[in-house]
Structure formats: C-alpha cells, structure tokens
Scaffold this active site. Structure first.
Site, PDB file in Angstrom:
ATOM      1  N   CYS A   2       0.993  -1.338  -0.076  1.00 39.47           N
ATOM      2  CA  CYS A   2      -0.033   0.009  -0.012  1.00 39.47           C
ATOM      3  C   CYS A   2       0.737   1.071  -0.151  1.00 39.47           C
ATOM      4  CB  CYS A   2      -0.947  -0.072   0.990  1.00 39.47           C
ATOM      5  SG  CYS A   2      -1.763  -1.558   1.777  1.00 39.47           S
ATOM      6  N   ARG A  27       3.936   1.657  -6.639  1.00 38.97           N
ATOM      7  CA  ARG A  27       3.789   0.338  -5.826  1.00 38.97           C
ATOM      8  C   ARG A  27       2.787  -0.492  -5.998  1.00 38.97           C
ATOM      9  NH1 ARG A  27       6.390   1.941  -0.872  1.00 38.97           N
ATOM     10  NH2 ARG A  27       5.460   0.574   0.174  1.00 38.97           N
ATOM     11  N   TRP A  75      -3.630  -2.149  -1.560  1.00 36.53           N
ATOM     12  CA  TRP A  75      -3.426  -3.634  -2.056  1.00 36.53           C
ATOM     13  C   TRP A  75      -3.967  -4.480  -1.216  1.00 36.53           C
ATOM     14  CZ3 TRP A  75      -1.249  -5.658  -6.507  1.00 36.53           C
ATOM     15  CH2 TRP A  75      -0.745  -7.043  -6.483  1.00 36.53           C
ATOM     16  N   ASN A 101      -1.075   0.094   6.195  1.00 32.53           N
ATOM     17  CA  ASN A 101      -0.193  -0.801   5.309  1.00 32.53           C
ATOM     18  C   ASN A 101       0.125  -1.959   6.418  1.00 32.53           C
ATOM     19  OD1 ASN A 101       1.222  -1.948   3.737  1.00 32.53           O
ATOM     20  ND2 ASN A 101       2.942  -0.413   3.611  1.00 32.53           N
ATOM     21  N   GLU A 484      15.055 -21.966 -12.534  1.00 30.03           N
ATOM     22  CA  GLU A 484      14.642 -20.481 -12.395  1.00 30.03           C
ATOM     23  C   GLU A 484      15.690 -19.732 -12.775  1.00 30.03           C
ATOM     24  OE1 GLU A 484      12.091 -18.977 -12.260  1.00 30.03           O
ATOM     25  OE2 GLU A 484      12.638 -17.222 -11.003  1.00 30.03           O
ATOM     26  N   LYS A 609       3.720  -8.812 -18.040  1.00 36.06           N
ATOM     27  CA  LYS A 609       3.919  -9.322 -16.571  1.00 36.06           C
ATOM     28  C   LYS A 609       2.692 -10.356 -16.427  1.00 36.06           C
ATOM     29  CE  LYS A 609       5.263  -8.976 -12.187  1.00 36.06           C
ATOM     30  NZ  LYS A 609       6.275  -9.784 -11.996  1.00 36.06           N
TER      31      LYS A 609
HETATM   32  C1  AGP Z   1       8.634 -15.003 -14.170  1.00 35.92           C
HETATM   33  O1  AGP Z   1       9.635 -14.204 -14.416  1.00 35.92           O
HETATM   34  C2  AGP Z   1       8.053 -14.684 -15.540  1.00 35.92           C
HETATM   35  N1  AGP Z   1       7.492 -13.560 -15.982  1.00 35.92           N
HETATM   36  C3  AGP Z   1       6.729 -15.706 -15.897  1.00 35.92           C
HETATM   37  O2  AGP Z   1       7.462 -17.120 -16.086  1.00 35.92           O
HETATM   38  C4  AGP Z   1       5.696 -15.984 -14.809  1.00 35.92           C
HETATM   39  O3  AGP Z   1       6.060 -16.532 -13.938  1.00 35.92           O
HETATM   40  C5  AGP Z   1       4.468 -16.865 -15.508  1.00 35.92           C
HETATM   41  O4  AGP Z   1       3.968 -15.976 -16.619  1.00 35.92           O
HETATM   42  C6  AGP Z   1       3.177 -17.226 -14.751  1.00 35.92           C
HETATM   43  O5  AGP Z   1       2.793 -15.908 -14.265  1.00 35.92           O
HETATM   44  P1  AGP Z   1       1.730 -15.945 -12.804  1.00 35.92           P
HETATM   45  O6  AGP Z   1       2.661 -16.383 -11.731  1.00 35.92           O
HETATM   46  O7  AGP Z   1       1.268 -14.585 -12.789  1.00 35.92           O
HETATM   47  O8  AGP Z   1       0.591 -16.841 -13.323  1.00 35.92           O
END
Ligand code: AGP
Length: 614
Positions: A2, A27, A75, A101, A484, A609
């Site tokens: 938040c 944020r 948030w 927050n 990862e 994202k």
């Molecule tokens: C992670 O660095 C990536 N941007 C991507 O692999 C992500 O984890 C994947 O698209 C799943 O997203 P989510 O966790 O929002 O479902």
C-alpha cells in the site's frame, strides 16, 4: 504494497495528498482514498480501482480546501478491492480516520470484542478495528498521540498506521512496526509517506524511524516516541535521488528493488500462520480438514517461475505428507485428458492470479469435480476467485516483469501448504512441524546474509558479459532453482541459458560443455550426503571437460573447494528450504548481467507481466 501519505501545513491538503498518492502508484494498488480534517469533522472519499476514479469522484463532489489530510492506495489483503474496503476507515463516531499498510494479525479477536460491544463493522478489513480502537482511546480524554501508543501495544503483526482526529485538526499521527514509514520535513509543513517519493517534490529532508515508534507531525515540528511513550529521536537525512530513483528506493530497477525486498516479503508471508495453540492456520484455506484428509493425489499447475515453485512443492509435500504430487505446465494440462477425481486436489500457483493457461486449467479441474486451491499474490484476482480455497502470498505488488519476490513467497506458501497437510493428515508430529516453522522464520535473516554479498555476485556477472551461453545445474530442490536461474537470464539478459538436473548431464547435455563455458552449480547442503556427493561428481564431470564452475554451496562446505572455479557461499539451511537462499544470487547475477548489457531489466522485450491469453 500500500501507499500512504499524510500532510499538515499551509497548502491545500487535497492536492498534496493526491499528488503523493500518484507518486506512490508504482507500488501497485487496487483502490484509493483520502480523508481531510475540516473544522471538527472528517470528510472522506474512497474508490475501488485507479486513482483516476477517486479524482473523478472528487470533481463530482468537491472536498473542502483544508490543510490537514491523509491518503492511501490499497493493495488488498483482507477483503476484496471494493469501495467499502478501501481506506481510510473511520471510527463509529467518525472522529478518527485511519489508513494502514501491513497485516494486523490479531484483528479477528479484536473485531470480535468490538462487535460484542455493539460496534458495527463497515468493511472486511483488518484495518477497521484499529480505527475503532483509536476512537475508544480518544473518548477517554487522551490525545491522538497517546491513543496511538496505547492501541499499538495491543496490535500484533506488521503495520504502518496514519490517523487524524477531527477534534485536533493540526496534528497527524503515525506508527510503524515492520512496515515502511518516512517523515518529510518542510518549512511550516511536514509529511508522512510510505517512501520519500510521496513528498520529494516538496522536500528532500527526511527522517527515518525505528521499529515500534509513533510519530506526530504538526506544522511546527515532528516528535517521536516509543509505543510506551518514551521520547525518541528519528534519524534525519538528505535525499539526493531524483523522483524516478526515489520510486525505486534508490535502485536502478524495480527488479533489483524487489530482490532486496525479499526478506520482508518472506517474513510477511509467514505472518499470522501460527495460532495461539501453536497449530498452523491458513485463514482462506476454505477446504475442510475432512476434504483434505480425503485427498489422495495432488496436481500442481502453473506456468514459468510459478511452475518451478510447484516443483519445489512436490519435494516438500511428498516428503512431509506422503501424498503423490504431479507438477504440470498449465498450458499442457487439460489437453492430455488428466485423470481427475473428487479426491484430487489441484493446486494452481499464480503470482498475478490472471494467467489464462492456469485459469483454463482450474476451470477444467473443477468441471471434473476436483477441489482447487490457489496460491496467489493478488487479492481478488480471477484464479483465487474461481478456486475453492486460497493461500495468499504477501509479496506486495511485483512491478518487474521477471518474478523474484513473487517466487520466494510462492515457495513459502508451498511449504505452508505442505506443513498444513501434514498437520491435518497427521503425517508429521506437531513438534516437527513447529521446528520447520522455526526454520522458515529464520529465512529472512539468511536471505539478508546472501544479499549482503551482492557485490561479489555483481562482479561475477560483469566477468561474464561476453558469454553467449550459460548452463545451470542442480539436484533435488536445487534442480528447480537451476531452472529458475536459467529462466531469469533468458528473460532479461536474452542469453542462451539452460537448467539441468545434474544427474541428467551424462544422458546428453554434457555434449554442450566446451572450454570456458560458465556453469552455475547449486550444491545441496551436506546433511544429505549422497545428494551432495552425487552433485560433486556432476561438477567434476563438467570441469574435466573445460567448464568454468561457478558454485553456490553452504558455508563450511570444504569438499567443493577443489572443484569450484568460483565459490559463492550460502547460509546453512535444511535441504528442502535451500531454494529460498540459493535462488537469490542467481537473480542478482541475471539482473546485473542484463544491466551491463544495456537491457531494460524491468520490461524485457516480448514479455508481459500478466499473460492473459492462452
Ligand atoms: C517470471 O519471471 C515470468 N515473468 C513468468 O514466467 C511468470 O512466472 C508466468 O507467466 C506465470 O505468471 P503467474 O505467476 O502470474 O501466473
């Protein structure tokens, strides 16, 4: 998480507060609100959605031009992102307005007490109880500063609180415990903010507070005390960042800032999980103990980084609960006609809660009558809404496209789920579960230790800017860490990077090894001797073929020294929890390498994202 703003001065508070909230938008938030003190009354407006919704409401119904106010971008954690759950929250006599927050862990018992005294709650939040408690205190005749001290002593959890009292229009009072709050010091005006971005256009003079402190700002000055009322001093400093650096807390990228936020994110995700009886409690689990006892198979579905968190979960759940676990890419799941029954638990892991592949997979599972549990960082998003239960992670909003703190908090949620299943099914004794919880609660400190060595990792990254290919090796819980680490490097440095299970090397990938190829090796702790020794054999194999071995191994692991061209030490932690520390240097490595290559680390090419298409 938040965003919080407080102001008292000579300027119209509405403008200062709204502008401060705009500076804190980065944020992430899902609702916004403001409260002003107007000659003995509180005037407030709050709206779900973007700040623009609040601004439009204010245009339609203007606020008074007064000079004391507070504001908030929320948030959501407790209760969905709606107008009624947005902050500020008011006491029942509308004397106090409060923004918050963090998480008040003991809010349920406080709420119960207030309700039994006839207080009607106007929201689902944990915050509202603090507004009522403050008002109760003021009614005893103390001022807002003392009221805040008294209330804070009764609160558990992590919180920043900022409040105004309609009867005391020249004062704004705030408190903090394990949650951010800074004071901005002006001439005839003072500010409060979640960070300096909230007030940097007005002043660059700031004051930092310690934990468990209350701060009072007036036009004339700032005073600080402990929760027990003991006078204290804040630490003054000059901010020499520009606005964009201020939003990133002085870091060059949100991703780097988020990597450094991980100790806090992990600690927040563990907050409030142990009841007073010592048992684990997952408040939005919503699946009954009997439902969970009936489960005979778990299928974890997820994508990308979340999928790797799922792979770690498999090791933990199978070991602690003895339930078979499959981990499946969400995009593949429903196309292979998976075998699902009413006794299958499908666990969907998604930071955003909106990933289309994962959403379609849970819809398929529910049609087959399986129970679905979401692990998610975004309150009110689609995946938790369509699931039977949810474990929310408390990473706060993740802005960098490459997930970092999202991953670590997903791991925490997976461990919590595994331990909770072990508790319900009785596959582990209570003291064993408590012991793992104790170890988990030590992890924020261990992550800090790794972060303190960031410069070492950055130097290593700078040595590798000319490499076009990097491999990652791991075993057991270190294998998903290797995957990862490779994904991070692909995403932001655009390098060819592959993660392998060390034991698989000899079945093919070893043909890739050539003179000078860098290989990052995640070495398991020595507690599991066979695993450790087998990993060392794998490292020897690649080194014999000319690879440059960059090894992550626990402190005191001398067996690795002869085989490591570079050694980065990790704190000593149990093997199943090692991903929480081992992935951090890999995140730092990718972030620095991408920076050196001149890439946009926060918004890498071709990536989004939240992937809302299948
Ligand atoms: C992670 O660095 C990536 N941007 C991507 O692999 C992500 O984890 C994947 O698209 C799943 O997203 P989510 O966790 O929002 O479902």
């Amino acid at each position: 998480m938040c965003g919080i703003v407080g102001y008292v001065g000579a300027k119209p508070a509405e403008g200062v507060v709204i502008e401060g909230l705009r500076r804190l938008e980065y944020r992430g938030y899902d609702s916004a609100g403001i409260a002003l003190v107007d000659g003995g009354t509180i005037v407030s407006d709050k709206r779900a959605g973007k700040l623009a919704n609040l601004e439009k409401a204010i245009v339609d119904s203007p606020l008074p031009q007064v000079t004391t106010g507070i504001g908030h971008t929320r948030w959501a954690t407790h209760g969905p992102p709606t107008d009624r759950n947005a902050h500020p929250h008011l006491g029942r006599a509308r004397r106090v307005a409060l923004v918050h927050n963090g998480i008040i862990e003991n809010f349920a018992e406080l709420r119960q007490r207030l309700e039994s005294e006839g207080v009607e709650m106007a929201s689902d939040t944990d915050t509202e109880v603090a507004a009522h408690l403050l008002e109760e205190q003021l009614e005893t005749g103390v001022d807002l500063t003392v009221a805040m001290q008294n209330v804070c002593r009764d609160l558990e959890g992590a919180f920043t609180l900022v409040a105004v009292d309609s009867q005391d229009p020249d004062r704004v009072v705030a408190a903090r415990r394990n949650s951010p709050l800074v004071v901005g010091i002006g001439e005839g005006e003072n500010f409060l903010g979640s960070d300096v971005a909230a007030f940097i256009e007005h002043t660059r003079e700031a004051m930092e507070l310690d934990q468990d402190q209350v701060v009072t700002i007036t036009r004339e000055g700032v005073s600080v005390s402990g929760f027990d009322g003991t006078p204290a001093e804040g630490r003054r400093y000059h901010v020499d960042w520009d606005l964009s650096a201020a939003e990133k807390d002085g870091h060059d990228w949100f991703m780097r800032k988020e990597i450094f936020e991980q100790p806090r994110a992990v600690a927040d995700s563990l907050l409030g999980r142990r009841g007073t009886d010592g048992l684990l409690q997952l408040d939005e689990m919503r699946l009954s103990d009997q439902d969970l006892r009936d489960i005979d198979k778990i299928i974890i579905i997820a994508a990308g980084t979340s999928f790797y968190a799922g792979m770690v979960a498999k090791y933990a759940i199978e070991h602690w609960c003895r339930i078979p676990v499959e981990v499946e890419l969400a995009s593949e799941f429903r196309y292979r006609d998976p075998i699902l029954t009413a006794s299958t638990l499908v666990v969907a892991i998604s930071q955003s809660g909106e990933t289309a592949d994962t959403l379609q997979a849970i819809r398929h599972a529910r049609v087959q009558r399986s129970k679905v549990l979401a692990i998610c960082n975004t309150n009110g998003s689609t995946i938790p809404r369509e699931s039977d239960g949810v474990i929310y992670t408390h990473a706060g909003p993740e802005i960098g496209v490459a997930s970092t703190k999202g991953f670590l908090t997903q791991l925490v949620a997976c461990y919590l789920l595994a331990l909770y299943l072990a508790q319900v099914k009785g596959t582990r004794y209570g003291d064993e579960i408590s012991q793992v919880m104790d170890q988990l609660e030590e992890m924020p400190g261990h992550i800090e230790t790794v972060l303190a060595k960031a410069e070492e990792v950055y130097a290593l990254a700078r040595d590798h800017v000319d490499n076009r290919s990097v491999l990652f090796l791991g075993r057991h819980a270190g294998y998903p860490v290797a995957l990862e680490g490779a994904l991070k490097l692909k995403e932001i440095a655009y390098l060819h990077a592959e993660g392998f299970a060390a034991g698989e090397l000899k079945h093919g990938p070893i043909a890739l090894v050539e003179e000078g190829l860098p290989i990052l090796c995640v070495v398991p702790p020595r507690g599991r001797d066979q695993l450790h020794d087998k990993m060392i054999s794998g490292i020897q194999e690649v080194r014999a073929r000319g690879a440059r071995t960059l090894c992550l191994a626990e402190e005191g692991d001398t067996a690795i020294t002869p085989y490591a061209d570079v050694l980065i030490t990790l704190p000593q932690v149990p093997v199943l929890l090692q991903p929480l520390v081992a992935v951090v240097p890999l995140q730092l490595f990718a972030c620095e390498l991408a920076t050196q290559l001149g890439h946009d680390v926060d918004q890498p090419r071709n990536l989004a994202k939240s992937v809302t298409v299948e």
